[in-house]
Design an enzyme around this catalytic site. Structure first.
Site, PDB file in Angstrom:
ATOM      1  N   TYR A 141       0.858  -1.186   0.000  1.00 59.24           N
ATOM      2  CA  TYR A 141       0.000   0.000   0.000  1.00 59.24           C
ATOM      3  C   TYR A 141       0.890   1.232   0.000  1.00 59.24           C
ATOM      4  O   TYR A 141       1.832   1.317   0.784  1.00 59.24           O
ATOM      5  CB  TYR A 141      -0.897  -0.006   1.243  1.00 59.24           C
ATOM      6  CG  TYR A 141      -1.776   1.221   1.381  1.00 59.24           C
ATOM      7  CD1 TYR A 141      -2.818   1.447   0.478  1.00 59.24           C
ATOM      8  CD2 TYR A 141      -1.557   2.157   2.388  1.00 59.24           C
ATOM      9  CE1 TYR A 141      -3.636   2.575   0.601  1.00 59.24           C
ATOM     10  CE2 TYR A 141      -2.368   3.279   2.518  1.00 59.24           C
ATOM     11  CZ  TYR A 141      -3.398   3.488   1.619  1.00 59.24           C
ATOM     12  OH  TYR A 141      -4.200   4.599   1.742  1.00 59.24           O
ATOM     13  N   ASP A 236       9.222   2.836  -0.393  1.00 58.18           N
ATOM     14  CA  ASP A 236       8.206   3.522   0.392  1.00 58.18           C
ATOM     15  C   ASP A 236       8.450   3.149   1.853  1.00 58.18           C
ATOM     16  O   ASP A 236       8.081   2.061   2.299  1.00 58.18           O
ATOM     17  CB  ASP A 236       6.813   3.086  -0.079  1.00 58.18           C
ATOM     18  CG  ASP A 236       5.706   3.724   0.761  1.00 58.18           C
ATOM     19  OD1 ASP A 236       6.025   4.382   1.774  1.00 58.18           O
ATOM     20  OD2 ASP A 236       4.536   3.539   0.402  1.00 58.18           O
ATOM     21  N   LYS A 264       4.567   9.383   8.638  1.00 53.71           N
ATOM     22  CA  LYS A 264       4.272   8.812   9.965  1.00 53.71           C
ATOM     23  C   LYS A 264       5.218   9.265  11.089  1.00 53.71           C
ATOM     24  O   LYS A 264       5.034  10.352  11.621  1.00 53.71           O
ATOM     25  CB  LYS A 264       4.147   7.296   9.849  1.00 53.71           C
ATOM     26  CG  LYS A 264       2.918   6.959   8.963  1.00 53.71           C
ATOM     27  CD  LYS A 264       2.492   5.532   8.914  1.00 53.71           C
ATOM     28  CE  LYS A 264       1.157   5.435   8.169  1.00 53.71           C
ATOM     29  NZ  LYS A 264       1.083   4.454   7.120  1.00 53.71           N
TER      30      LYS A 264
HETATM   31  C1  LIG Z   1       0.499   4.943   5.706  1.00 53.79           C
HETATM   32  C2  LIG Z   1       1.241   4.630   4.481  1.00 53.79           C
HETATM   33  C3  LIG Z   1       1.154   5.454   3.343  1.00 53.79           C
HETATM   34  C4  LIG Z   1       0.200   6.596   3.236  1.00 53.79           C
HETATM   35  O1  LIG Z   1       0.463   7.624   4.156  1.00 53.79           O
HETATM   36  P1  LIG Z   1      -0.728   8.664   4.465  1.00 53.79           P
HETATM   37  O2  LIG Z   1      -0.074   9.640   5.398  1.00 53.79           O
HETATM   38  O3  LIG Z   1      -1.827   7.851   5.090  1.00 53.79           O
HETATM   39  O4  LIG Z   1      -1.146   9.274   3.187  1.00 53.79           O
HETATM   40  C5  LIG Z   1       1.977   5.167   2.270  1.00 53.79           C
HETATM   41  N1  LIG Z   1       2.806   4.121   2.297  1.00 53.79           N
HETATM   42  C6  LIG Z   1       2.906   3.306   3.355  1.00 53.79           C
HETATM   43  C7  LIG Z   1       3.874   2.170   3.332  1.00 53.79           C
HETATM   44  C8  LIG Z   1       2.110   3.516   4.482  1.00 53.79           C
HETATM   45  O5  LIG Z   1       2.187   2.668   5.500  1.00 53.79           O
END
Ligand SMILES: *Cc1c(COP(=O)(O)O)cnc(C)c1O
Length: 425
Positions: A141, A236, A264
């Site tokens: 994701y 990511d 995060k």
């Molecule tokens: C949470 C997450 C996102 C998206 O971040 P948001 O701040 O919710 O837009 C993208 N990539 C990974 C791996 C994530 O865990």
């Protein structure tokens, strides 16, 4: 207002009653609880139940909720203004911290969410390579970016719609998604499309379909294929950045991507994202280059005060050692019980996940075989006993430095009781 009244009113004015789909508890059934307060490793619901929290606001709360150092930094910062719309010193400080710790970062730009970070990486990779195609992996994701909501994990997977409506076929057809950890699928893809592919994006440690680990061979093959085809490799690390290691998963596995997305943890609980990488690529961004990217509130001073305070505290107390020790404590207390059970427990540092499946689990295809009904039962049993887990089998649990030995012991007892109830033994 009671929880039920609040939720009914929420559903009247907010789609599904929530501002992010997984919060609606669809995968586990029942009603989501409303929170009035969060402190340490705990949440207090509007109905007065105290819960030990393993969601930790989906990752950011690595020091637990409302840590004093972060609250103090925010309180100080608000007196200087909430947003400037000009460059300011904290942006430089944050950029320096990020570049000094994350191996792939020579230059970095701050944004407001993980979604913005991955979206910007994709545009930049396409601009830099002048190629259209993207490769991702099933179950990873990357936020709700049009080009990346293809066989995605987290919410789309939880709701059983891994491909979203509203994405034109023409756009979706530029994205391919293949199984994670599958070297032969990777080679086949590159043989066909490598020279048209702008970027490969992945969660180096996939944590949005539960949690499973990459094989070293897979990551090495990926790095070498990307290098030989001049395809941009994007890690990511929105979830793993400063969580699994101060340098992220790329430092743990010693593979350097071309671009990295962060979010995060680096925002200390306020909205944030960042992306960066090789200077040669980053310099293609406006105003120096031709790839446009911008943000009214990007580099917000309050967010940066929170984020810098959180990162400084992590370094000051070398929190990663402590997180590893409580993670190990929890794992060791569960191992004897789950030994002969159809349960797979995965953990890396302060991230863990429990699948109701004998395993092995190493990609989405195997993760999906886990028993979601068992997970729902386990989830509700834990919740009733005062432990809050993610309301879906396809999410990761998080520990924070506010989880003390007592909280972990209590959690282990509750896990074992909930497992007995769920498995009937
Ligand atoms: C949470 C997450 C996102 C998206 O971040 P948001 O701040 O919710 O837009 C993208 N990539 C990974 C791996 C994530 O865990």
């Amino acid at each position: 207002m009671s929880n039920e009244e609040l939720f009914n009113k929420a559903k009247k004015f907010i789609p599904g009653g929530v501002n992010s789909p997984v919060r609606a508890f669809r995968a586990v059934g029942g009603q989501p609880f409303f929170t009035q307060k969060a402190y340490g490793c705990r949440l207090l619901t509007v109905e007065g139940q105290e819960l030990i929290d393993y969601v930790c606001t989906w990752g950011p709360a690595i020091l637990g909720h409302s840590p004093k150092v972060v609250l103090d930094a925010v309180t100080t910062a608000i007196h200087n203004g909430l947003s400037f719309g000009t460059p300011h010193p904290a942006e430089v400080q944050m950029a320096e911290i990020l570049c000094q710790n994350v191996p792939s970062l020579e230059k970095v730009r701050l944004v407001n969410s993980g979604t913005e970070a991955t979206m910007s990486c994709i545009r930049l990779a396409r601009g830099f390579t002048n190629r259209p195609r993207i490769l991702k992996f099933n179950g990873c994701y990357h936020g709700h970016v049009d080009s990346l909501l293809i066989k995605a994990g987290s919410g789309p997977l939880t709701l059983g719609q891994p491909d979203s409506g509203g994405i034109p076929h023409e756009l979706a057809s530029l994205t391919s998604s293949i199984p994670f950890n599958d070297i032969s699928a990777l080679r086949t893809y590159f043989e066909h499309y490598g020279s048209q592919t702008a970027a490969v994006i992945l969660e180096p440690i996939p944590a949005n379909a539960g949690l499973y680990l990459p094989t070293n061979d897979f990551l090495h093959e990926l790095r070498s294929l990307c290098s030989s085809y001049n395809t941009i490799l994007i890690f990511d690390e929105v979830m793993t950045g400063f969580r699994v290691h101060p340098g992220g998963a790329q430092a743990l596995y010693q593979i350097t991507p071309d671009l990295t997305a962060l979010g995060k943890v680096i925002g200390g609980g306020l909205p944030v994202g960042a992306f960066g990488g090789r200077a040669e690529i980053m310099d293609r961004l406006a105003p120096d280059g031709d790839v446009y990217q911008a943000g009214t509130l990007s580099g917000n001073p309050i967010t940066l005060a929170a984020g810098i305070a959180q990162l400084n505290e992590l370094f000051k107390t070398n929190s990663w050692d402590y997180l590893e020790s409580i993670g190990a404590q929890l794992e060791e207390s569960l191992r004897p019980y789950i030994k002969n059970k159809p349960v797979t427990f995965h953990r890396i540092g302060s991230m863990f996940c429990l699948y109701f499946h004998p395993g092995p689990i190493h990609n989405l295809e195997t993760a999906r075989q886990a028993n979601s009904q068992f997970y729902a039962h386990f989830f509700h049993s834990c919740l009733q006993q005062g432990v809050y887990l993610p309301p879906s089998q396809f999410e990761t649990c998080f520990l924070s430095t506010a989880h003390d030995v007592d909280a972990i012991e209590k959690t282990s007892r509750i896990f074992v009781k909930a497992l007995k109830e769920t498995l009937g033994s």
